[in-house]
Enzyme design. Structure first.
Site, mmCIF file in Angstrom:
data_model
loop_
_atom_site.group_PDB
_atom_site.id
_atom_site.type_symbol
_atom_site.label_atom_id
_atom_site.label_comp_id
_atom_site.label_asym_id
_atom_site.label_seq_id
_atom_site.Cartn_x
_atom_site.Cartn_y
_atom_site.Cartn_z
ATOM 1 N N TYR A 145 -0.781 9.493 2.129
ATOM 2 C CA TYR A 145 -0.764 9.127 0.705
ATOM 3 C C TYR A 145 -2.122 8.554 0.286
ATOM 4 O O TYR A 145 -2.754 9.047 -0.648
ATOM 5 C CB TYR A 145 0.352 8.109 0.470
ATOM 6 N N GLU A 147 -5.165 8.513 1.764
ATOM 7 C CA GLU A 147 -6.340 9.389 1.870
ATOM 8 C C GLU A 147 -6.190 10.616 0.963
ATOM 9 O O GLU A 147 -7.185 11.125 0.443
ATOM 10 C CB GLU A 147 -6.564 9.827 3.325
ATOM 11 N N VAL A 187 10.023 -2.234 -3.414
ATOM 12 C CA VAL A 187 10.600 -3.569 -3.283
ATOM 13 C C VAL A 187 11.499 -3.970 -4.459
ATOM 14 O O VAL A 187 12.580 -4.534 -4.248
ATOM 15 C CB VAL A 187 9.481 -4.606 -2.986
ATOM 16 N N THR A 210 1.934 -11.012 -1.200
ATOM 17 C CA THR A 210 2.108 -10.989 -2.663
ATOM 18 C C THR A 210 1.945 -9.573 -3.209
ATOM 19 O O THR A 210 1.266 -8.725 -2.622
ATOM 20 C CB THR A 210 1.073 -11.898 -3.363
ATOM 21 N N ARG A 277 -2.069 -7.736 -2.974
ATOM 22 C CA ARG A 277 -2.459 -6.636 -3.854
ATOM 23 C C ARG A 277 -2.439 -7.183 -5.276
ATOM 24 O O ARG A 277 -1.411 -7.638 -5.745
ATOM 25 C CB ARG A 277 -1.415 -5.537 -3.696
#
Ligand SMILES: NC(=O)c1ccc[n+]([C@@H]2O[C@H](COP(=O)([O-])OP(=O)(O)OC[C@H]3O[C@@H](n4cnc5c(N)ncnc54)[C@H](O)[C@@H]3O)[C@@H](O)[C@H]2O)c1
Length: 313
Positions: A145, A147, A187, A210, A277
């Site tokens: 995904y 790359e 999530v 986070t 992120r």
């Protein structure tokens, strides 16, 4: 004549909301999808509109249609789905980009790429700015995904430099909302579905990693603003909500809103899972005048309502 706008991956989560928005604006939309993760249910309500057309097609094969703009969203976005057939995932990003860029070149059409915060990998810069080149494992389980999307960005900029193609690249950070796939392991949907089913909520690691979450309406607004922006704006531009939450905070919020008897349980972190992120969205603010307006508390309400209805059906 109203000019047609193509949305690849248009039957998916983000794509279907984008189709809604474009049809609402009176644009003619061609939705292209192979239904790998997208569903007819997501776009069923649009099928009766004269402004909407649906084409079952896999973007790894060439496509010849007459369109004015191309939003290239086709690609499974959740680890569960993109790791299911990693070779196909890379092909979708890379061959898909080549096919769509080739079409755009022939038509001199504007083309927008739905890129991703995953191009930053497990970032050593926080928050992530567009200048940051990333820290990506080329041989891990997420690489098909990450790359694939990085290579697609390379192709977009090479088509721009080599063929002066009008391109637009958005780097999308975690987005959530109604029509997310209920079992894709992302999530927000995961926690909501677990809470609605009365199951324990699974938090990976210690839950202190986070993420920032952008509501789908804000994201779709960014797509249209980017596509319609002046031609010198190519991106890449980060789009997402910079407000950070730990996974534990998210789990607690969902539990509180859904109610019920679920408890939080902890499991080991999967491979290559980034600790942090968060987008730096200064560029989106200055170039597009865009920033998110929907808070996590506001956005969770319609999302929970959607999943409640889905699970009751
Ligand atoms: N949702 C997010 O948080 C997020 C974050 C970053 C980037 N993105 C990007 O946005 C785009 C849309 O993501 P989403 O969350 O809506 O995911 P999604 O899985 O719901 O949608 C992807 C769509 O692409 C279709 N598709 C997959 N392979 C295809 C192929 N070979 N040919 C034609 N159609 C194909 C699927 O059937 C699906 O309808 C993706 O490119 C994804 O990488 C999403």
């Amino acid at each position: 004549m109203n000019e047609v706008i193509m949305v690849t991956g248009g039957a998916g989560f983000l794509g279907s909301h984008l189709c809604d928005k474009l049809v609402e604006q009176g644009r003619d939309v061609l939705c292209v999808d192979n239904f790998f993760t997208g569903t007819k249910q997501n776009i069923r309500h649009l099928l009766s509109s004269d402004r909407f057309e649906l084409l079952r097609h896999d973007v790894t094969f060439p496509l010849y249609v007459e369109v004015r703009q191309i939003y290239n969203l086709a690609c499974p976005a959740s680890p569960v789905h993109y790791q299911h057939d990693p070779v196909q995932t890379t092909k979708t990003s890379v061959h898909g980009a080549i096919n769509m860029l080739g079409l755009a070149k022939r038509l001199r059409a504007r083309i927008l790429q739905a890129s991703t915060s995953e191009v930053y990998g497990d970032p050593s810069m926080h928050p992530q700015r567009e200048e940051y080149w990333g820290n990506v494992n080329p041989i891990g389980i997420r690489s098909c995904y990450d790359e694939g999307k990085r290579c697609a960005e390379t192709l977009f900029f090479d088509y721009h430099r080599q063929h002066r193609l009008p391109i637009k690249v958005l780097r999308i950070f975690n987005t959530y909302g109604p029509r997310m796939h209920p079992s894709d392991g992302r999530v927000v949907s995961n926690f909501i579905v677990q809470a609605l089913r009365g199951q324990d909520i699974t938090v990976f690691g210690d839950g202190q990693q986070t993420r920032s979450f952008c509501f789908v309406d804000d994201m779709v607004r960014a797509f249209v603003l980017m596509m319609d922006s002046s031609s010198e704006i190519t991106g890449p531009i980060n789009v997402g909500n910079p407000v950070e939450f730990t996974m534990l905070e998210l789990a607690e919020k969902v539990l509180k809103k859904v109610g019920g008897k679920s408890k939080i349980c902890f499991k080991p972190l999967p491979g290559d899972d980034p600790r942090q992120r968060q987008p730096d969205i200064s560029r989106a603010k200055t170039s597009l005048g865009w920033s998110p307006t929907v808070t996590l508390d506001q956005g969770l309400e319609p999302t929970i309502a959607y999943f409640r209805k889905l699970l009751e059906a």
